[in-house]
Design an enzyme around this catalytic site. Structure first.
Site, mmCIF file in Angstrom:
data_model
loop_
_atom_site.group_PDB
_atom_site.id
_atom_site.type_symbol
_atom_site.label_atom_id
_atom_site.label_comp_id
_atom_site.label_asym_id
_atom_site.label_seq_id
_atom_site.Cartn_x
_atom_site.Cartn_y
_atom_site.Cartn_z
ATOM 1 N N HIS A 94 -21.407 -41.637 -5.530
ATOM 2 C CA HIS A 94 -20.539 -41.908 -4.543
ATOM 3 C C HIS A 94 -20.620 -43.366 -4.065
ATOM 4 C CE1 HIS A 94 -18.057 -38.408 -3.616
ATOM 5 N NE2 HIS A 94 -18.935 -37.450 -3.372
ATOM 6 N N TYR B 32 -12.394 -31.835 -7.323
ATOM 7 C CA TYR B 32 -13.507 -32.256 -8.041
ATOM 8 C C TYR B 32 -13.417 -32.090 -9.432
ATOM 9 C CZ TYR B 32 -16.076 -32.011 -3.521
ATOM 10 O OH TYR B 32 -16.737 -32.178 -2.374
ATOM 11 N N GLU C 101 -13.869 -37.673 -5.315
ATOM 12 C CA GLU C 101 -14.802 -36.566 -5.662
ATOM 13 C C GLU C 101 -14.626 -36.485 -7.327
ATOM 14 O OE1 GLU C 101 -17.001 -35.335 -4.166
ATOM 15 O OE2 GLU C 101 -16.499 -35.863 -2.037
ATOM 16 N N ASP D 127 -9.485 -30.631 5.655
ATOM 17 C CA ASP D 127 -10.370 -29.538 4.980
ATOM 18 C C ASP D 127 -9.759 -28.324 4.322
ATOM 19 O OD1 ASP D 127 -13.201 -29.010 5.104
ATOM 20 O OD2 ASP D 127 -12.821 -27.503 6.613
ATOM 21 N N ARG E 176 -25.139 -23.324 4.660
ATOM 22 C CA ARG E 176 -24.226 -23.926 3.482
ATOM 23 C C ARG E 176 -23.040 -23.398 3.186
ATOM 24 N NH1 ARG E 176 -26.708 -26.317 -2.181
ATOM 25 N NH2 ARG E 176 -24.640 -27.253 -2.903
ATOM 26 N N GLY F 87 -23.575 -29.179 0.691
ATOM 27 C CA GLY F 87 -24.663 -29.733 -0.220
ATOM 28 C C GLY F 87 -25.267 -30.914 0.155
ATOM 29 N N GLY F 88 -24.371 -31.803 0.055
ATOM 30 C CA GLY F 88 -24.710 -33.236 0.266
ATOM 31 C C GLY F 88 -23.614 -33.957 0.845
ATOM 32 N N MET F 89 -23.841 -35.159 1.512
ATOM 33 C CA MET F 89 -22.825 -35.914 2.203
ATOM 34 C C MET F 89 -23.467 -37.434 1.788
ATOM 35 S SD MET F 89 -19.919 -36.572 3.358
ATOM 36 C CE MET F 89 -19.192 -38.069 3.382
ATOM 37 N N GLU F 90 -22.617 -38.204 0.938
ATOM 38 C CA GLU F 90 -22.862 -39.628 0.660
ATOM 39 C C GLU F 90 -22.636 -40.696 1.757
ATOM 40 O OE1 GLU F 90 -20.180 -37.732 0.109
ATOM 41 O OE2 GLU F 90 -18.190 -38.813 -0.281
ATOM 42 N N ASN F 91 -23.327 -40.688 2.834
ATOM 43 C CA ASN F 91 -23.402 -41.548 3.688
ATOM 44 C C ASN F 91 -23.988 -42.769 3.360
ATOM 45 O OD1 ASN F 91 -22.119 -40.067 5.914
ATOM 46 N ND2 ASN F 91 -23.961 -38.732 6.207
ATOM 47 N N HIS G 210 -24.870 -36.537 -7.775
ATOM 48 C CA HIS G 210 -23.558 -36.779 -7.408
ATOM 49 C C HIS G 210 -23.427 -37.430 -6.108
ATOM 50 C CE1 HIS G 210 -19.640 -34.788 -6.235
ATOM 51 N NE2 HIS G 210 -19.935 -35.021 -5.094
ATOM 52 N N GLU G 211 -24.312 -37.423 -5.137
ATOM 53 C CA GLU G 211 -24.087 -38.110 -3.872
ATOM 54 C C GLU G 211 -24.342 -39.663 -4.096
ATOM 55 O OE1 GLU G 211 -22.549 -36.729 -1.867
ATOM 56 O OE2 GLU G 211 -23.044 -34.540 -2.493
ATOM 57 N N LYS H 152 -20.599 -23.485 0.995
ATOM 58 C CA LYS H 152 -20.651 -23.146 -0.231
ATOM 59 C C LYS H 152 -21.246 -21.642 -0.456
ATOM 60 C CE LYS H 152 -22.231 -24.263 -4.838
ATOM 61 N NZ LYS H 152 -23.056 -25.240 -5.621
HETATM 62 N N1 BES Z 1 -18.559 -35.951 0.160
HETATM 63 C C1 BES Z 1 -18.778 -34.468 -0.339
HETATM 64 C C2 BES Z 1 -19.124 -33.672 0.991
HETATM 65 C C3 BES Z 1 -17.672 -33.390 2.013
HETATM 66 C C4 BES Z 1 -16.421 -33.324 1.359
HETATM 67 C C5 BES Z 1 -17.586 -33.133 3.227
HETATM 68 C C6 BES Z 1 -15.249 -33.165 1.993
HETATM 69 C C7 BES Z 1 -16.742 -33.121 3.731
HETATM 70 C C8 BES Z 1 -15.420 -33.045 3.387
HETATM 71 C C9 BES Z 1 -19.718 -34.628 -1.268
HETATM 72 O O1 BES Z 1 -20.289 -35.640 -1.888
HETATM 73 C C10 BES Z 1 -19.958 -33.281 -1.783
HETATM 74 O O2 BES Z 1 -19.204 -33.182 -2.867
HETATM 75 N N2 BES Z 1 -21.014 -32.277 -1.677
HETATM 76 C C11 BES Z 1 -20.943 -31.271 -2.388
HETATM 77 C C12 BES Z 1 -22.147 -31.077 -3.473
HETATM 78 C C13 BES Z 1 -21.836 -31.746 -4.901
HETATM 79 C C14 BES Z 1 -23.075 -31.606 -5.742
HETATM 80 C C15 BES Z 1 -20.477 -31.316 -5.405
HETATM 81 C C16 BES Z 1 -21.398 -30.035 -1.580
HETATM 82 O O3 BES Z 1 -21.548 -30.347 -0.399
HETATM 83 O O4 BES Z 1 -21.350 -28.831 -1.958
HETATM 84 ZN ZN ZN Z 2 -18.794 -35.271 -3.385
#
Ligand code: BES
Ligand code: ZN
Length: 642
Positions: free
Chosen positions: A337, A423, A356, A415, A596, A306-310, A333-334, A598
């Site tokens: 972070h 979370y 998380e 992973d 994606r 969904g997103g990555m908090e770079n 969310h991002e 998810k």
């Molecule tokens: N940091 C995560 C993404 C992540 C986690 C990438 C572990 C690789 C390994 C990011 O902040 C995240 O949690 N993204 C979620 C969305 C969020 C709104 C819950 C996602 O990608 O679904």
């Molecule tokens: Zn996150």
């Protein structure tokens, strides 16, 4: 960092490691020895996912000089690493995986001896470099290879614009070592600088200050441009990120803006109009934003997350561009972070919940500030609901160890632990504390936590010590009463968890019940439903609706054509479960048009659970979609569709 500062840092770390807590009382408000214990605990923690031996020699700065070649799909060039070494350090060990190491030299270009160890598929190979006495800089000349997992090279067809290729990196959790030879542990923070050479018609961005927004000429290479970057704060290596594409930029607030492929820029700008407001709300809660700008980069649809908090530049999926800002909680969310994760970072992947869980809690608080409590509560309920399903799945599939906030991940790919547990159980833990202490006290604690450990990495054990000192005030009876240790270390949910509630979603339950009892879709009182309400409605439908009922819902509410990816996803799940044929083309279209994880993973699972037609469809769709997916998504789906 100057060499002198680096030496001082190393010296203080060594002191912490040998003498423990009493040695470095740096600020006057720290009296009790326990105040300094957390960092001593972190310093002693071993990261099971890195070969580095930071006590001996640690990387403090990475300087990249890389050229992106879209023909060969490689980045090639040098990484110059600045080291902090112990007095008689003989070698430095880096993490690498799938890298082609061509040479290693000292700063003046004299070759250094190096060996690549055997390693393993998950962690890659340790690169051991012999250090001359007092060496502070080493230069690694290398190329990335096809087996790397951090970089995704997209063909023009895989982009929104269709004309030019695209490159992006994904470092979390242990992928950075497949594009940068460095010590790839989140406890080994590094500043970085970079010069990235790309084809002239593309723009490079990184998770750092963007020094040359227009790029610069490259001597003797009229068809190339160079971009330079500077990250002055020490960050965990998984946060070093790059993207290259036909990008444009649109400002939002004074500190916020959007990068996207030019084809997507207008939609992205229109969707993200609340970023600056979110940033200000976050600062009001937990202290100043420490990273300068906060921009969002919208990636092509194969982005697996969904997103990555770079840092300074969140990477986001285009699937949140719903057209009505209904999915912007992902940005909250991002952004969160920037404190929980980037400022205070999980020291190992066994502490992932510190990133998380805190962030989900913080996200909810930002949503309340910028929008309202109803909206935040709905999201909390949806998260809780997902968590219950995840806990059940993990228990049923013999993976109850993964219901812990602090799992044992030795020899396990981090992973594999990825689930709602870090979370949502993590967030539930903080909400339990909130219920007991009240927001005022918890907020003061959290703000202090971010201040105390800014730009440091944190373990669960060290967090507990800090919590005891600053929130529990060493009241061990209270610690027992709140079941703190059970929360942090045991399986499942402690019985003092507080399920979130939402009025707005309770109303939805009534409409679901009415529909189940035979009411027509049109007669339901669902006018003005928000995205979470529809998600709740769709996830609470029973498994035995008739084809007529499914058709009625789709005809009245147009779910199969929804532009909201969450609603579409929830609907398509129902369509598969109900073997509702008319929606199957939409299932196929959704699975081939974005990657994606998810969304993609549960949909393939649902298809595979339908013997015959479902399995056939999963296989045929996957054959079509797989080339467009990211490695991360492929890795998971390969195990499902077979
Ligand atoms: N940091 C995560 C993404 C992540 C986690 C990438 C572990 C690789 C390994 C990011 O902040 C995240 O949690 N993204 C979620 C969305 C969020 C709104 C819950 C996602 O990608 O679904
Ligand atoms: Zn996150």
């Amino acid at each position: 960092m100057t060499a002198k500062a680096a030496k001082a840092l190393f010296a203080s770390l060594a002191v912490v490691m040998t003498l423990g807590a009493t040695a470095i009382l740096t600020s006057c408000d720290r009296k009790a020895p326990e105040d300094n214990a957390p960092m001593a605990i972190v310093a002693k923690t071993v990261d099971p996912h890195s070969y580095a031996r930071p006590q001996e020699a640690r990387v403090s700065h990475v300087d990249l000089d890389l050229t992106a070649d879209f023909q060969t799909k490689t980045l090639a060039g040098t990484a110059t690493l600045t080291l902090i070494t112990e007095a008689n350090a003989k070698q430095v060990i880096l993490d690498t995986r799938a890298l082609d190491i061509e040479a290693v030299t000292d700063a003046s270009g004299s070759p250094l001896k190096f060996t690549l160890g055997k390693g393993n598929a998950m962690m890659g190979k340790p690169l051991t470099i012999e250090l001359p006495q007092g060496a502070q800089k080493i230069v690694v000349k290398y190329k990335t290879t096809k087996d790397g997992t951090a970089l995704q090279w997209l063909s023009p067809e895989q982009t929104a614009g269709k004309k030019l290729p695209f490159l992006f990196s994904q470092g979390e959790e242990i992928h950075t070592r497949t594009w940068i030879p460095t010590q790839d542990s989140p406890a080994i923070r590094q500043t970085y600088t970079a010069r990235i050479v790309v084809p002239r018609d593309l723009m490079a961005v990184m998770s750092a200050e963007r020094l040359t927004p227009e790029g610069e000429k490259v001597q003797g290479h009229a068809n190339q441009r160079a971009y330079r970057f500077d990250m002055k704060e020490p960050v965990a290596p998984y946060l070093i990120a790059i993207a290259v594409g036909d990008l444009g930029f649109a400002p939002e607030g004074s500190r916020t803006g959007v990068y996207a492929e030019k084809a997507t820029l207008a939609a992205a700008k229109a969707e993200f109009t609340d970023m600056q407001a979110m940033l200000e709300a976050a600062e009001k809660l937990y202290g100043p934003y420490r990273w300068g700008r906060y921009d969002v980069l919208v990636l092509p649809p194969s982005f697996p997350f969904g997103g990555m908090e770079n840092p300074t530049l969140t990477f986001a999926t285009p699937t949140i561009l719903a057209g009505d800002k209904s999915l912007v909680s992902l940005i909250a969310h991002e952004l969160a972070h920037s404190w929980s994760g980037n400022l205070v970072t999980n020291a190992t992947w066994e502490d992932f919940w510190l990133n998380e869980g805190f962030t989900v809690y913080f996200e909810g608080r930002i949503m309340e500030e910028v929008y309202d409590k109803d909206r935040a509560d709905m999201l909390r309920v949806l998260g809780w609901q997902d968590l219950q399903a995840t806990l059940k799945d993990l228990n049923d599939s013999g993976k109850s160890d993964f219901t812990r906030l602090h799992p044992d991940l030795r020899n396990i790919d981090p992973d594999d632990y990825f689930s709602d547990v870090p979370y949502e159980k993590g967030a539930a833990f903080l909400r339990m504390l909130e219920a007991h202490f009240g927001r005022k006290k918890l907020d003061a604690y959290l703000k202090g936590y971010f201040q105390r450990f800014a730009f440091q990495s944190m373990t669960t054990d060290a967090f507990l010590v800090d919590l005891r000192t600053h929130l529990l005030h060493n009241d061990s009876d209270l610690e027992k009463q709140l079941k703190i240790r059970q929360w942090l270390y045991d399986k499942g949910m402690p019985d003092n968890a507080i399920p979130p509630t939402s009025e707005a979603l309770n109303e939805v339950s009534a409409q679901v019940a009415a529909f189940m009892e035979g009411a027509s879709a049109k007669s339901l009182s669902v006018q003005g439903y928000s995205s979470p309400q529809w998600q709740y409605f769709l996830t609470h439908l029973p498994d035995n609706l008739s084809p007529d009922q499914m058709a009625d819902l789709d005809a009245v509410y147009g779910f199969s054509k929804s532009h909201n990816s969450e609603i579409l996803f929830a609907w398509l799940q129902q369509a598969i479960k109900h073997q509702y044929q008319p929606a199957l083309p939409a299932v196929r279209e959704f699975l081939v048009s974005q990657g994606r994880r998810k969304y993609v993973v549960p949909l393939y699972k649902s298809l595979m659970a339908q013997p015959g037609w479902g399995v056939d469809m999963a296989k045929s769709v996957y054959a079509e979609a797989r080339p467009g997916y990211h490695d991360v998504t492929r890795g998971t789906v390969d195990d499902i569709v077979k």
